[in-house]
Design an enzyme around this catalytic site. Sequence first.
Site, short mmCIF file in Angstrom:
data_model
loop_
_atom_site.label_atom_id
_atom_site.label_comp_id
_atom_site.label_asym_id
_atom_site.label_seq_id
_atom_site.Cartn_x
_atom_site.Cartn_y
_atom_site.Cartn_z
N GLU A 109 -6.97 10.81 3.80
CA GLU A 109 -5.86 10.01 4.34
C GLU A 109 -6.26 9.31 5.63
O GLU A 109 -6.85 9.91 6.53
CB GLU A 109 -4.67 10.93 4.60
CG GLU A 109 -3.45 10.22 5.17
CD GLU A 109 -2.31 11.19 5.40
OE1 GLU A 109 -1.65 11.56 4.41
OE2 GLU A 109 -2.09 11.60 6.56
N GLU A 115 1.27 5.90 0.93
CA GLU A 115 2.01 7.11 1.29
C GLU A 115 3.09 6.80 2.35
O GLU A 115 2.83 6.04 3.29
CB GLU A 115 1.07 8.17 1.88
CG GLU A 115 -0.11 8.54 0.99
CD GLU A 115 -1.09 9.46 1.71
OE1 GLU A 115 -2.20 9.63 1.20
OE2 GLU A 115 -0.75 9.99 2.80
N SER A 116 4.23 7.39 2.19
CA SER A 116 5.36 7.31 3.14
C SER A 116 6.09 5.98 3.06
O SER A 116 5.48 4.93 2.89
CB SER A 116 4.91 7.56 4.58
OG SER A 116 4.32 8.83 4.73
N LYS A 139 -1.10 19.99 -0.32
CA LYS A 139 -0.81 19.19 0.89
C LYS A 139 -0.86 20.15 2.08
O LYS A 139 0.11 20.79 2.46
CB LYS A 139 0.58 18.57 0.75
CG LYS A 139 0.94 17.59 1.86
CD LYS A 139 0.29 16.24 1.66
CE LYS A 139 0.81 15.21 2.64
NZ LYS A 139 2.19 14.76 2.34
N GLU A 160 6.11 14.68 -4.54
CA GLU A 160 5.90 15.76 -3.58
C GLU A 160 6.97 16.85 -3.66
O GLU A 160 8.17 16.57 -3.63
CB GLU A 160 5.86 15.20 -2.17
CG GLU A 160 5.32 16.18 -1.14
CD GLU A 160 4.64 15.46 -0.01
OE1 GLU A 160 3.41 15.30 -0.08
OE2 GLU A 160 5.33 15.03 0.93
N ASN A 196 -1.46 6.25 4.97
CA ASN A 196 -0.17 6.75 5.41
C ASN A 196 0.50 5.69 6.27
O ASN A 196 -0.06 5.25 7.27
CB ASN A 196 -0.34 8.05 6.20
CG ASN A 196 0.96 8.80 6.37
OD1 ASN A 196 2.00 8.20 6.58
ND2 ASN A 196 0.91 10.12 6.28
N LYS A 245 8.55 19.44 -1.60
CA LYS A 245 8.67 19.68 -0.16
C LYS A 245 10.08 20.10 0.18
O LYS A 245 11.03 19.39 -0.14
CB LYS A 245 8.28 18.40 0.60
CG LYS A 245 8.49 18.47 2.09
CD LYS A 245 7.85 17.30 2.82
CE LYS A 245 8.49 15.98 2.50
NZ LYS A 245 7.94 14.88 3.33
#
Length: 387
Positions: free
Chosen positions: A287, A345-346, A238, A175, A309, A177
């Site tokens: 998601e 994710e995460s 995103k 990502e 997520n 970001k």
Amino acid sequence: MPMKPVCMRLSRAGAHCGAAARHPSRHRSPAIIRRSGRGLDQSSSSSLGFAFVCRATTEESESMSASKETGLPKGESSEEEEEEVFIRRRPPHGRPRNPCGPIDFVVTDYVEENEPRNILEEIVWYKDTEIAARKEAMPLTRLAAGVKKAPPPRDFLAALKNTYKETNQPALIAEVKKASPSKGVIQPNFDPVRIAKAYEAGGATCLSVLTDEKFFQGSFSYLREIRAAGVTCPLLCKEFVVEPYQVFLARFYGADAILLIAAVLPNSDLAYLLKVVKSLGMTALVEVHTEGELERVLSIPEVELVGINNRDLGTFEVTLETTKRIMESKQGQECKDRDLVVVGESGIFTLDDVNFTQECGCRSILVGESLVKENDPETAIKTLFGR
């Protein structure tokens, strides 16, 4: 310049002034704000059953009509749709300020539940304002014409599948970001092109690019800059998508895939947006956060790529146990039976996290903070995968 009067009448239902005026019983003290070159002139009314006249230039009046050509009509959400989603699409009692031609309709009564319950809800509510400004600058017709001239999108899903098959490790979506609402600025020396090139050199299969400006300091222009710099990885936009215009915008700037969040979008919207995504040759990463969201997402035949997520939207705590729990559920088993690619994710920071996520059944992972905060993202990727 001659002034052309514009007369606008509000019925007792307030039907012509947007969400705030749709509930007159809840808003007893609206105020009318007239836009003028000298600032805002305010007058009050205790009733919605009145007519008023304001003046605008001929050009302003024509602009008002022209702006109506973009976007889709915004109807009220059904109770069934509201029950499907965790995030409310708009303030339940209407926005406190609503454009109504050359004037603003302002609600002065304070309603506590009109406050966003969490940061994701705040982001989603702001999208109406942001999208309206974008449509004014570039109507959908012009945007769609630009999309037709764009190079064909890269196959985001195939890239993930191929990497997993070749390496027997989860395909990395790295990502790009700069910041987040919870962490603030993550990478002060942020250069999207430098980071993207380092990710690709480190072995990332695809890139995720934050495009939200207000809350993440992102930009749609980053997609174009990264592609123009020669990066060949498929690009995921995103974004917090609430209507088709954003999908066209993502494709216009060079995205090959786009994020759709089940907590925000009821199935009717998801199904429609998936058709729009597919019509543009793109991939949708849908998601979810819970088994319930995954169950309803799986009822949509067009779903091919699912992201789990690990962040709880109520507490904002992050745990990889979320992926484990969901993948061990009957819904997770259905993902495996249908051979859907699932993205973790995460909360992924170490090789152990990568292996844990893979053991749960994920063939791809999306990693942001743990990579982008490093000054050498290429080496950070190799370390993450034990290479």
